[in-house]
Enzyme design. Structure first.
Site, mmCIF file in Angstrom:
data_model
loop_
_atom_site.group_PDB
_atom_site.id
_atom_site.type_symbol
_atom_site.label_atom_id
_atom_site.label_comp_id
_atom_site.label_asym_id
_atom_site.label_seq_id
_atom_site.Cartn_x
_atom_site.Cartn_y
_atom_site.Cartn_z
ATOM 1 N N GLU A 108 47.650 -46.335 -15.233
ATOM 2 C CA GLU A 108 47.533 -45.141 -14.187
ATOM 3 C C GLU A 108 48.745 -44.894 -13.337
ATOM 4 O OE1 GLU A 108 44.392 -45.889 -11.346
ATOM 5 O OE2 GLU A 108 43.020 -45.863 -12.872
ATOM 6 N N GLU A 151 38.964 -48.158 -18.700
ATOM 7 C CA GLU A 151 38.223 -48.285 -17.761
ATOM 8 C C GLU A 151 37.130 -47.247 -17.400
ATOM 9 O OE1 GLU A 151 40.476 -49.093 -13.892
ATOM 10 O OE2 GLU A 151 42.109 -49.957 -15.197
HETATM 11 O O1 AHR Z 1 39.134 -51.350 -11.833
HETATM 12 C C1 AHR Z 1 39.776 -51.217 -10.527
HETATM 13 C C2 AHR Z 1 40.923 -50.060 -10.626
HETATM 14 O O2 AHR Z 1 40.693 -49.027 -10.696
HETATM 15 C C3 AHR Z 1 42.105 -50.493 -11.444
HETATM 16 O O3 AHR Z 1 43.012 -51.350 -10.969
HETATM 17 C C4 AHR Z 1 42.918 -49.099 -11.435
HETATM 18 O O4 AHR Z 1 43.449 -49.007 -12.699
HETATM 19 C C5 AHR Z 1 41.643 -48.119 -11.415
HETATM 20 O O5 AHR Z 1 42.085 -47.159 -10.465
#
Ligand code: AHR
Length: 493
Positions: free
Chosen positions: A173, A295
Site C-alpha cells: 500500500e 489482502e
Molecule cells: O490487514 C490490515 C491492514 O489493511 C494492512 O496492514 C494494510 O495493508 C491494509 O490496509
C-alpha cells in the site's frame, strides 16, 4: 427455488493455481504473538515456539502460501531487527498497530512456520522506510548459497540451506501507509528495487516472482504506463479488497446487510476483471503479468486498532468466502494468488485462539471444503438462477458455483453456494463433455442461523457434514439447504 447450472468441460478457463488459496499474517494484534508464536518456553504445546495446534490446522487445510510480515507493518520493518539470538532482538514500536514489537518472531521463525505447515513463504519488502540495499540483503540472507556475510549469519541462525523464497512483494500500500506515493513515484521506486532484485533470479528455480503494489484502476493504469519498457521487472501487481464495513459486527447484522455482503462479491469481481484486463494488455509486451489479491476479506467496525483488529467469524463469512473463491477460480487464467486477511485472531481469520484454546472458524471450513480445486483445471460453470435485490440496487444471483477437473480428468470438483436465507435451492446440473458416474459423498456447511459462529465454549457449532448426492449421466439435480456451501467430487465415466 430452482436454478440451472451448465458445466462445460470443453470450455477450460485455466489452471487453478493452488496459491489462490493463500493467506496473510501480519505483526498485528494477536495474529503472530499469541496466535502463531508462543515462544519455546510456553506451556502451550509448541515446536520451537510455534503453536503446534495452529500449525497442524493450517497444514490440514492445505495452506499453499503465506504472506508476511505485513501489511502496513512491512514498510516500517527492518528485517535485521528480527534475526539473531536473544539480546540482538530488541523490542521496537509497532508504528501502525500501536503495540510493542518484541522481534521474537522474525525471518527464521517464519520460514520454520512455513515448513511445518508445508506452505510457500511470501515476504513483503520495506520500500516506505527501507532501502534497496536492505531489501537485497534480505533476499541474499534467505536465498543465497554462496559464502557471504549474510549467508554466514543465516547459517549461524540455523539456516544451513538456502530458504528458496520465490515470492517477494515490493512494498505494501505504497499509496498510503507505505509512503503516500503517487503511482509515478512508486513506479520510480519499483523500477529501482526490481532492477537489483532481478539480479537475484538465479537463487530460485524459475526466478523471483516480484509483486508490485497496486490499488484502484487509475493507480494501476498509471503505474503500468510507467513500467513500459521494463515489464520484465514485474510478475504481478496486487489488489486489496476489503468489504463489510457497514455491518455492526460479524455476528450482529441485518438480512439486508447479509445480501449486501454477498453482492459485494460482484464489486470484487469487477475490480478483479479490470485488473486482469490491464495485466493481459501489459503482458503483450513480452513477460506474463498476473494479478495477486494479497489482502482481502471482511472488515467489520468491531475490528478496531485497540482491539487488535479482532473480529468474530460467522456462517455469513463462510458463504461470502465461498462466493469469492468461486469468483477467483473463474479468473484463474490471470489471478495467480490471493491471501485472505488474516490467518489468526485478526480480521477474517481462519483460526481464533485464547490462551491454549483454539477454534476453527466457519471461514476455515470453507477453505477446507474447497481444497479439491487446487491445481485443477477450471471449466465453465454457467449459472441461471433467481436473484435477490440488495440495498445497493444490485441483482445478486442466489447461486454461486465453480467447477474444476483434476489432472487426469477422472473427476470433476464442484463448489456451490446458496446465499438465500430462507429457501432451499434445487439445482438442475447439466454436464457437457462427460458423464457423471454415480452416488457421491459431498460435504455441506450450514447452520440454522447465518449468524452462527464457533466460540471457545462451543467450538463445533458450525462445521461441515457429510451428505450423499446422486450424480449420474449428463443431468442430475442437487438440493442445497438455505445459507449453505456444498462441495462434491463427482467421478467421470
Ligand atoms: O490487514 C490490515 C491492514 O489493511 C494492512 O496492514 C494494510 O495493508 C491494509 O490496509
Amino acid at each position: 427455488m430452482r436454478a440451472a447450472l451448465n458445466i462445460n468441460l470443453y470450455r477450460s478457463l485455466g489452471t487453478i493455481n493452488p496459491s489462490i488459496y493463500g493467506n496473510f499474517a501480519e505483526h498485528l494484534g494477536r495474529c503472530v504473538y499469541g496466535g502463531i508464536w508462543v515462544g519455546p518456553r510456553s506451556s502451550i504445546p509448541n515446536e520451537g515456539g510455534i503453536r503446534t495446534d495452529v500449525a497442524a490446522a493450517l497444514k490440514e487445510v492445505g495452506l499453499p502460501v503465506l504472506r508476511w510480515p505485513g501489511g502496513c507493518f512491512a514498510d516500517n520493518y527492518h528485517w535485521q531487527w528480527g534475526v539473531g539470538s536473544g539480546g540482538e532482538r530488541r523490542p521496537r514500536h509497532n508504528l501502525w498497530w500501536a503495540q510493542p514489537e518484541p522481534n521474537e518472531f522474525g525471518t527464521d521463525e517464519f520460514i520454520r512456520l512455513c515448513r511445518l505447515v508445508g506452505c510457500e513463504p511470501y515476504i513483503c519488502l520495506n520500500v516506505g522506510s527501507g532501502t534497496v540495499e536492505e531489501a537485497l540483503g534480505w533476499v541474499e540472507y534467505c536465498n543465497s548459497a554462496q559464502d557471504t556475510y549474510y549467508t554466514r549469519l543465516r547459517r549461524a541462525n540455523g539456516g544451513a540451506e538456502p530458504y528458496g523464497v520465490r515470492f517477494w512483494g515490493v512494498g505494501n500500500e505504497n499509496w498510503g501507509c507505505g509512503g503516500s506515493m503517487t503511482p509515478e513515484q512508486y513506479a520510480y521506486e519499483y523500477r529501482k528495487y526490481a532492477t537489483y532484485l532481478r539480479a537475484m533470479d538465479g537463487t530460485v528455480p524459475g526466478g523471483l516472482f516480484l509483486i508490485a503494489c497496486g490499488f484502484h484502476d487509475d493507480w494501476n493504469f498509471r503505474f503500468l504506463r510507467e513500467m513500459r519498457g521494463a515489464t520484465h521487472l514485474l510478475d504481478a501487481f496486487s489488489l486489496h479488497l476489503y468489504v463489510g464495513g457497514y455491518s455492526r459486527s460479524a455476528t450482529a447484522f441485518t438480512e439486508e446487510e447479509h445480501y449486501r455482503l454477498m453482492g459485494d462479491v460482484l464489486y470484487m469481481e469487477s475490480e478483479v476483471a479490470r485488473a486482469c484486463h490491464l495485466a493481459r494488455y501489459y503482458s503483450s509486451f513480452g513477460r506474463q503479468i498476473y494479478v495477486v489479491v494479497d489482502e482481502w476479506g471482511t472488515w467489520y467496525p468491531e475490528a478496531t486498532v485497540p482491539a487488535g483488529l479482532f473480529q468474530q467469524n460467522a456462517l455469513r463469512d463462510a458463504l461470502f468466502t465461498a462466493c469469492a473463491l468461486n469468483m477467483f477460480n473463474r479468473h484463474c487464467e490471470r489471478v495467480y494468488m490471493t491471501n485472505m486477511a488474516q490467518t489468526v485472531n485478526v480480521l477474517q481469520s481462519l483460526i481464533l485462539t485464547r490462551g491454549s484454546k483454539m477454534v476453527l472458524t466457519p471461514t476455515y471450513w470453507t477453505y477446507h471444503l474447497f481444497r479439491g480445486h487446487m491445481g485443477g483445471t477450471a471449466v465453465a460453470a454457467d449459472v441461471d438462477a433467481p436473484a435477490v435485490q440488495d440495498n445497493q440496487g444490485r441483482s445478486v444471483p442466489v447461486l454461486s458455483a465453480s467447477a474444476s477437473v483434476d489432472g487426469d480428468g477422472q473427476r470433476i470438483f464442484l463448489t456451490l453456494v446458496n446465499i438465500h436465507l430462507e429457501d432451499a435451492l434445487s439445482v438442475d446440473v447439466e454436464l457437457v463433455g462427460a458423464k457423471a458416474g454415480g452416488e457421491v459423498q459431498g460435504r455441506v456447511l450450514t447452520a440454522p442461523d447465518v449468524r452462527a459462529h464457533n466460540t471457545f465454549e462451543a467450538p463445533k457449532r458450525v462445521g461441515p457434514k457429510n451428505r450423499r448426492f446422486a450424480a449420474v449421466g449428463t443431468g442430475w439435480r442437487l438440493r442445497l439447504p438455505p445459507a449453505s456451501v456444498v462441495a462434491l467430487a463427482v467421478p467421470l465415466s
